[in-house]
Design a protein around this motif. Structure first.
Motif, PDB file in Angstrom:
ATOM      1  N   ASP A 196       0.826  -1.210   0.000  1.00 51.39           N
ATOM      2  CA  ASP A 196       0.000   0.000   0.000  1.00 51.39           C
ATOM      3  C   ASP A 196       0.862   1.262   0.000  1.00 51.39           C
ATOM      4  O   ASP A 196       0.476   2.290  -0.558  1.00 51.39           O
ATOM      5  N   GLN A 197       2.048   1.175   0.620  1.00 49.74           N
ATOM      6  CA  GLN A 197       2.928   2.347   0.612  1.00 49.74           C
ATOM      7  C   GLN A 197       3.464   2.616  -0.784  1.00 49.74           C
ATOM      8  O   GLN A 197       3.594   3.750  -1.209  1.00 49.74           O
ATOM      9  N   ILE A 198       3.774   1.522  -1.508  1.00 48.23           N
ATOM     10  CA  ILE A 198       4.290   1.703  -2.869  1.00 48.23           C
ATOM     11  C   ILE A 198       3.172   2.225  -3.781  1.00 48.23           C
ATOM     12  O   ILE A 198       3.409   3.020  -4.687  1.00 48.23           O
ATOM     13  N   ALA A 199       1.923   1.789  -3.492  1.00 49.68           N
ATOM     14  CA  ALA A 199       0.791   2.187  -4.345  1.00 49.68           C
ATOM     15  C   ALA A 199       0.405   3.646  -4.142  1.00 49.68           C
ATOM     16  O   ALA A 199      -0.238   4.245  -5.013  1.00 49.68           O
ATOM     17  N   GLU A 200       0.814   4.227  -3.011  1.00 53.56           N
ATOM     18  CA  GLU A 200       0.345   5.563  -2.666  1.00 53.56           C
ATOM     19  C   GLU A 200       0.563   6.606  -3.773  1.00 53.56           C
ATOM     20  O   GLU A 200      -0.382   7.304  -4.152  1.00 53.56           O
ATOM     21  N   PRO A 201       1.786   6.720  -4.320  1.00 55.84           N
ATOM     22  CA  PRO A 201       1.936   7.724  -5.394  1.00 55.84           C
ATOM     23  C   PRO A 201       1.066   7.431  -6.616  1.00 55.84           C
ATOM     24  O   PRO A 201       0.612   8.361  -7.296  1.00 55.84           O
ATOM     25  N   MET A 202       0.802   6.151  -6.899  1.00 61.44           N
ATOM     26  CA  MET A 202      -0.033   5.820  -8.070  1.00 61.44           C
ATOM     27  C   MET A 202      -1.469   6.284  -7.846  1.00 61.44           C
ATOM     28  O   MET A 202      -2.111   6.792  -8.758  1.00 61.44           O
ATOM     29  N   LEU A 203      -1.975   6.095  -6.633  1.00 60.81           N
ATOM     30  CA  LEU A 203      -3.356   6.477  -6.364  1.00 60.81           C
ATOM     31  C   LEU A 203      -3.495   7.988  -6.314  1.00 60.81           C
ATOM     32  O   LEU A 203      -4.481   8.552  -6.792  1.00 60.81           O
ATOM     33  N   LEU A 204      -2.470   8.662  -5.788  1.00 57.18           N
ATOM     34  CA  LEU A 204      -2.505  10.128  -5.795  1.00 57.18           C
ATOM     35  C   LEU A 204      -2.454  10.658  -7.222  1.00 57.18           C
ATOM     36  O   LEU A 204      -3.017  11.694  -7.537  1.00 57.18           O
ATOM     37  N   ASP A 205      -1.751   9.947  -8.079  1.00 52.88           N
ATOM     38  CA  ASP A 205      -1.597  10.348  -9.466  1.00 52.88           C
ATOM     39  C   ASP A 205      -2.903  10.194 -10.242  1.00 52.88           C
ATOM     40  O   ASP A 205      -3.103  10.821 -11.287  1.00 52.88           O
ATOM     41  N   GLU A 206      -3.790   9.335  -9.733  1.00 53.67           N
ATOM     42  CA  GLU A 206      -5.157   9.175 -10.258  1.00 53.67           C
ATOM     43  C   GLU A 206      -5.240   8.641 -11.671  1.00 53.67           C
ATOM     44  O   GLU A 206      -6.237   8.817 -12.353  1.00 53.67           O
ATOM     45  N   ARG A 207      -4.181   8.029 -12.185  1.00 51.64           N
ATOM     46  CA  ARG A 207      -4.275   7.433 -13.511  1.00 51.64           C
ATOM     47  C   ARG A 207      -4.670   5.957 -13.448  1.00 51.64           C
ATOM     48  O   ARG A 207      -5.142   5.399 -14.411  1.00 51.64           O
ATOM     49  N   LEU A 208      -4.390   5.348 -12.299  1.00 49.57           N
ATOM     50  CA  LEU A 208      -4.689   3.933 -12.141  1.00 49.57           C
ATOM     51  C   LEU A 208      -5.755   3.770 -11.067  1.00 49.57           C
ATOM     52  O   LEU A 208      -5.756   4.510 -10.086  1.00 49.57           O
ATOM     53  N   ASN A 209      -6.639   2.795 -11.276  1.00 48.22           N
ATOM     54  CA  ASN A 209      -7.556   2.485 -10.189  1.00 48.22           C
ATOM     55  C   ASN A 209      -6.861   1.525  -9.219  1.00 48.22           C
ATOM     56  O   ASN A 209      -5.732   1.090  -9.450  1.00 48.22           O
ATOM     57  N   LYS A 210      -7.545   1.178  -8.135  1.00 51.29           N
ATOM     58  CA  LYS A 210      -6.906   0.398  -7.086  1.00 51.29           C
ATOM     59  C   LYS A 210      -6.399  -0.952  -7.577  1.00 51.29           C
ATOM     60  O   LYS A 210      -5.333  -1.408  -7.203  1.00 51.29           O
ATOM     61  N   ARG A 211      -7.224  -1.579  -8.436  1.00 49.57           N
ATOM     62  CA  ARG A 211      -6.858  -2.915  -8.903  1.00 49.57           C
ATOM     63  C   ARG A 211      -5.625  -2.849  -9.810  1.00 49.57           C
ATOM     64  O   ARG A 211      -4.700  -3.641  -9.693  1.00 49.57           O
ATOM     65  N   GLN A 212      -5.623  -1.850 -10.699  1.00 49.62           N
ATOM     66  CA  GLN A 212      -4.465  -1.694 -11.583  1.00 49.62           C
ATOM     67  C   GLN A 212      -3.202  -1.360 -10.772  1.00 49.62           C
ATOM     68  O   GLN A 212      -2.116  -1.852 -11.073  1.00 49.62           O
ATOM     69  N   ALA A 213      -3.396  -0.519  -9.744  1.00 49.51           N
ATOM     70  CA  ALA A 213      -2.247  -0.135  -8.927  1.00 49.51           C
ATOM     71  C   ALA A 213      -1.668  -1.364  -8.244  1.00 49.51           C
ATOM     72  O   ALA A 213      -0.459  -1.542  -8.179  1.00 49.51           O
ATOM     73  N   ARG A 214      -2.566  -2.226  -7.756  1.00 49.53           N
ATOM     74  CA  ARG A 214      -2.073  -3.415  -7.062  1.00 49.53           C
ATOM     75  C   ARG A 214      -1.250  -4.293  -8.012  1.00 49.53           C
ATOM     76  O   ARG A 214      -0.165  -4.768  -7.674  1.00 49.53           O
ATOM     77  N   ALA A 215      -1.758  -4.454  -9.224  1.00 51.48           N
ATOM     78  CA  ALA A 215      -1.023  -5.275 -10.201  1.00 51.48           C
ATOM     79  C   ALA A 215       0.346  -4.650 -10.488  1.00 51.48           C
ATOM     80  O   ALA A 215       1.357  -5.340 -10.603  1.00 51.48           O
ATOM     81  N   LYS A 216       0.359  -3.321 -10.566  1.00 54.21           N
ATOM     82  CA  LYS A 216       1.624  -2.661 -10.870  1.00 54.21           C
ATOM     83  C   LYS A 216       2.599  -2.791  -9.702  1.00 54.21           C
ATOM     84  O   LYS A 216       3.798  -3.017  -9.906  1.00 54.21           O
ATOM     85  N   VAL A 217       2.091  -2.656  -8.473  1.00 51.43           N
ATOM     86  CA  VAL A 217       2.961  -2.798  -7.306  1.00 51.43           C
ATOM     87  C   VAL A 217       3.568  -4.200  -7.289  1.00 51.43           C
ATOM     88  O   VAL A 217       4.761  -4.365  -7.025  1.00 51.43           O
ATOM     89  N   GLU A 218       2.746  -5.193  -7.617  1.00 49.58           N
ATOM     90  CA  GLU A 218       3.269  -6.559  -7.604  1.00 49.58           C
ATOM     91  C   GLU A 218       4.380  -6.724  -8.632  1.00 49.58           C
ATOM     92  O   GLU A 218       5.398  -7.365  -8.358  1.00 49.58           O
ATOM     93  N   SER A 219       4.209  -6.100  -9.799  1.00 49.55           N
ATOM     94  CA  SER A 219       5.273  -6.246 -10.786  1.00 49.55           C
ATOM     95  C   SER A 219       6.521  -5.462 -10.360  1.00 49.55           C
ATOM     96  O   SER A 219       7.643  -5.896 -10.598  1.00 49.55           O
ATOM     97  N   LEU A 220       6.304  -4.326  -9.670  1.00 50.73           N
ATOM     98  CA  LEU A 220       7.474  -3.580  -9.166  1.00 50.73           C
ATOM     99  C   LEU A 220       8.203  -4.376  -8.085  1.00 50.73           C
ATOM    100  O   LEU A 220       9.436  -4.392  -8.043  1.00 50.73           O
ATOM    101  N   LEU A 221       7.437  -5.026  -7.221  1.00 54.31           N
ATOM    102  CA  LEU A 221       8.069  -5.821  -6.167  1.00 54.31           C
ATOM    103  C   LEU A 221       8.938  -6.914  -6.789  1.00 54.31           C
ATOM    104  O   LEU A 221      10.017  -7.221  -6.289  1.00 54.31           O
ATOM    105  N   GLU A 222       8.458  -7.472  -7.893  1.00 53.98           N
ATOM    106  CA  GLU A 222       9.278  -8.474  -8.559  1.00 53.98           C
ATOM    107  C   GLU A 222      10.482  -7.839  -9.226  1.00 53.98           C
ATOM    108  O   GLU A 222      11.585  -8.376  -9.178  1.00 53.98           O
ATOM    109  N   ARG A 223      10.241  -6.650  -9.798  1.00 52.93           N
ATOM    110  CA  ARG A 223      11.346  -5.966 -10.480  1.00 52.93           C
ATOM    111  C   ARG A 223      12.507  -5.660  -9.530  1.00 52.93           C
ATOM    112  O   ARG A 223      13.663  -5.711  -9.906  1.00 52.93           O
TER     113      ARG A 223
END
Lengths: 344, 339
Positions: A120-147
């Motif tokens: 949720d901490q990694i997702a915070e800037p994405m949600l503030l940015d308002e381009r991604l919804n919660k589900r998309q943000a979660r998927a992106k955080v997961e890929s970043l965690l792997e990255r």
């Protein structure tokens, strides 16, 4: 990524950047006329200097996070040719900070929110940015965690469950949340031990190659900077005193301060003992006249009482030292800067 | 336990042919209690069967990662903690079980310098008060004598003129200057032995060398023995006579500094050396092989060990390397003469 595709135009160009602070009734020139460019994607510039050299102030100036006592902030910062100084604070926040340039702050791994899942901490800037919804943000955080080498199962963990190296990976993932082109890293490994440091450096080397993130890597360790960076800039008392390709600076430093920095590192191989850096850093409110390093410099001569300009040197870059100007240095010109070995 | 037994004659890691070591650990293990649940307690073995010896006026570099147990070894050598098993000797005296109130003499002869000079010095005390504090505790009541000894300690750490530094506060000093105050505090009792636990890791790279040279000078000039605890194996090469490498609570390699680095025998030592970013154009941009996955207690097999984990369950011993009996390694393959 599609951004930054222009050829020939540097990704970042900084010209004559100044940042002054009010300190009591005195003025500190924390960043005093610094210029540099990051020519292409995936290039890393290492900024090396002692405490108080202005290297962290420079990072804050680039990302426009200025302390309240800042009294002068000017110069040009061009990102893909666009002058960021012309942007309002609001436009800078919305369009540049975190989206184009992100920063890993010194000690950030120690200020992760202890009661928030790291995902949720990694997702915070994405949600503030308002381009991604919660589900998309979660998927992106997961890929970043792997990255960053943690794995998606880290999403639901809390900071206290992580080691120092893992927390630093979380901080890096947070900085990558909005796909920045440029990552500014301020002493990202200074609290970590050598093996964990090597793992973080491996990660940075990977991110530099793919997706080709450019980096400004701030450190007091020139050895560490040379491990990642193509170009090195040596900061001293608010200025760059030497810049150039790391390959040139390591073998042929042209500023005495750089030569002394290199000589002060304990070498793993060979028995030549490291030499201590002479003197103490100057008081930022009372900088020496002329060359700011001259009171500590074993090579000083009469011209050093005048402030040296950026003098281009062979092999690339410049050195702010009169020894590199044949008209001033005379027969001292071009002599290698050999540091006497310390007595064991 | 009697307070005057001689150390084990065959302390396996004592430097060859020297006089009785100043500090000796003989097969020392240290366990810490941990909470694993609300009421359940567990045990973590921080140090596992460590034997080492430090001669008078010798610096032993103890190198390893966070969590390897190197700080615990330093503390047990000062008897700040009691080992779960094994014996600890200081100057031939068995101090393994000596109660704290009988250790007053040791508290004068053995000292510690801490890692963080920003938090280990009371910001409300002047330099002189910080340096004289140990003497006040020791009951040195004469003001003149206290000042005399504090002044000597300040001069020994190059805070000169001592009179001018004496009245300053640590908050107005650089990291290197503060660490000098920390060292002066240790020196003011004229110790024979100092544990320096990461003494320069919080200090700018360019200021580290003068602190390390200062410690080296105290070793050669005043004959102080040092346990130099660090994760920076490159600095240990230049400032320690011998290097002992710790991994997961055990020693994996011990030998003369130059030799351990130029001819590392244990796979873990090799990976520590590979992790150092040397400022050498030939060494740049390389991905560094680094390991460090937690292993079960008693197994000393590094994840990158090329010899494989098949012998992992055998007890790990420090065995002499063939060509140099003072170079010891806990690796079954690299020390063929050992078993």
């Amino acid at each position: 990524m599609a951004r930054g595709g222009q050829t020939r135009m540097p990704l970042l160009e900084v010209r004559d950047l100044h940042l002054d602070y009010q300190a009591g009734d005195r003025v500190v020139h924390a960043v005093d006329g610094v210029s540099f460019t990051i020519a292409r994607r995936g290039e890393a510039l290492g900024i090396v200097g002692e405490s108080g050299s202005g290297k962290s102030s420079l990072a804050n100036a680039l990302i426009r996070l200025l302390p309240k006592n800042a009294i002068r902030y000017d110069g040009a910062i061009l990102l893909d040719g666009r002058d960021l100084m012309a942007l309002s604070d609001e436009a800078f926040r919305r369009e540049i900070r975190w989206r184009r340039m992100a920063m890993v702050f010194q000690g950030a791994m120690n200020v992760l929110n202890p009661v928030l899942k790291i995902g949720d901490q990694i997702a915070e800037p994405m949600l503030l940015d308002e381009r991604l919804n919660k589900r998309q943000a979660r998927a992106k955080v997961e890929s970043l965690l792997e990255r960053v080498g943690l794995g998606r199962e880290f999403y639901g963990r809390y900071p206290h469950e992580l080691s120092g190296g893992q927390k630093q990976r979380v901080v890096i993932a947070t900085a990558l949340a909005l796909d920045p082109d440029l990552l500014i890293l301020d002493e990202p490994t200074s609290a970590l031990d050598v093996s964990v440091q090597a793992q973080i450096m491996n990660l940075l080397k990977d991110l530099k190659a793919d997706p080709g993130i450019s980096m400004i890597f701030i450190t007091h360790d020139i050895g560490l900077a040379s491990d990642l960076c193509d170009e090195i800039a040596v900061a001293y008392a608010g200025e760059f005193v030497e810049t150039g390709p790391a390959d040139r600076i390591l073998v042929a430093p042209r500023h005495p301060y750089t030569a002394l920095l290199l000589a002060s590192l304990p070498r793993l191989h060979g028995d030549r003992p490291p030499s201590p850096m002479p003197g103490e850093p100057p008081d930022p409110t009372h900088l020496p006249e002329g060359c700011r390093f001259h009171p500590r410099c074993p090579w000083r001569f009469a011209p050093c009482l005048r402030h040296p300009p950026e003098i281009p040197v062979e092999g690339g870059g410049f050195a702010r030292c009169w020894l590199n100007d044949p008209a001033v240095a005379g027969d001292r010109f071009g002599a290698p800067l050999l540091v006497a070995a310390a007595t064991p | 336990m009697s307070s005057r037994t001689l150390p084990a004659p065959s302390a396996p890691v004592s430097p060859d042919g020297r006089e009785r070591p100043l500090v000796a650990l003989d097969d020392v293990s240290v366990a810490f209690q941990t909470r694993t649940g609300l009421f359940r307690m567990g045990e973590v073995r921080a140090v596992n069967g460590v034997s080492l010896a430090i001669a008078r006026a010798e610096t032993l570099g103890l190198v390893g990662e966070s969590g390897s147990g190197k700080t615990t070894v330093g503390r047990v050598s000062l008897r700040l903690i009691e080992p779960a098993s094994g014996r600890v000797f200081f100057d031939g005296i068995d101090i393994t079980k000596t109660p704290e109130h009988d250790l007053g003499w040791l508290r004068k002869r053995a000292q510690i310098v801490f890692q963080d000079p920003f938090s280990s010095l009371n910001p409300y005390m002047r330099v002189i008060d910080l340096v004289e504090e140990p003497l006040v505790i020791d009951g040195v009541h004469g003001k003149a004598e206290r000042w005399d000894r504090a002044r000597r300690a300040l001069e020994d750490v190059d805070l000169v003129p001592a009179g001018r530094w004496a009245t300053r506060y640590p908050t107005a000093m650089s990291g290197g200057q503060r660490q000098r105050v920390g060292i002066a505090r240790a020196l003011v009792r004229d110790p024979d032995y100092i544990v320096a636990d990461e003494p320069v890791s919080m200090i700018d790279a360019s200021s580290r060398i003068e602190i390390l040279q200062l410690l080296r000078g105290l070793q050669t000039g005043r004959g102080v023995a040092f346990l130099y605890i660090t994760h920076d194996i490159a600095s240990a090469r230049h400032f320690a006579d011998r290097i002992a490498v710790m991994y997961q609570g055990s020693l994996v390699e011990v030998g003369a500094s130059g030799q351990v680095i130029d001819q590392p025998l244990h796979p873990y030592t090799r990976s520590l050396i590979a992790a150092v970013p040397e400022p050498d154009p030939a060494n740049r941009f390389r991905r560094r092989a680094v390991g460090g996955v937690a292993q079960a207690a008693g197994e000393i097999v590094h994840p990158d060990c090329p010899h494989g984990p098949d012998r992992a369950n055998e007890p790990a011993l420090l065995l002499p390397f063939t060509s140099d009996p003072a170079h010891l390694v806990a690796c079954h393959v690299e020390a063929p003469h050992g078993r």
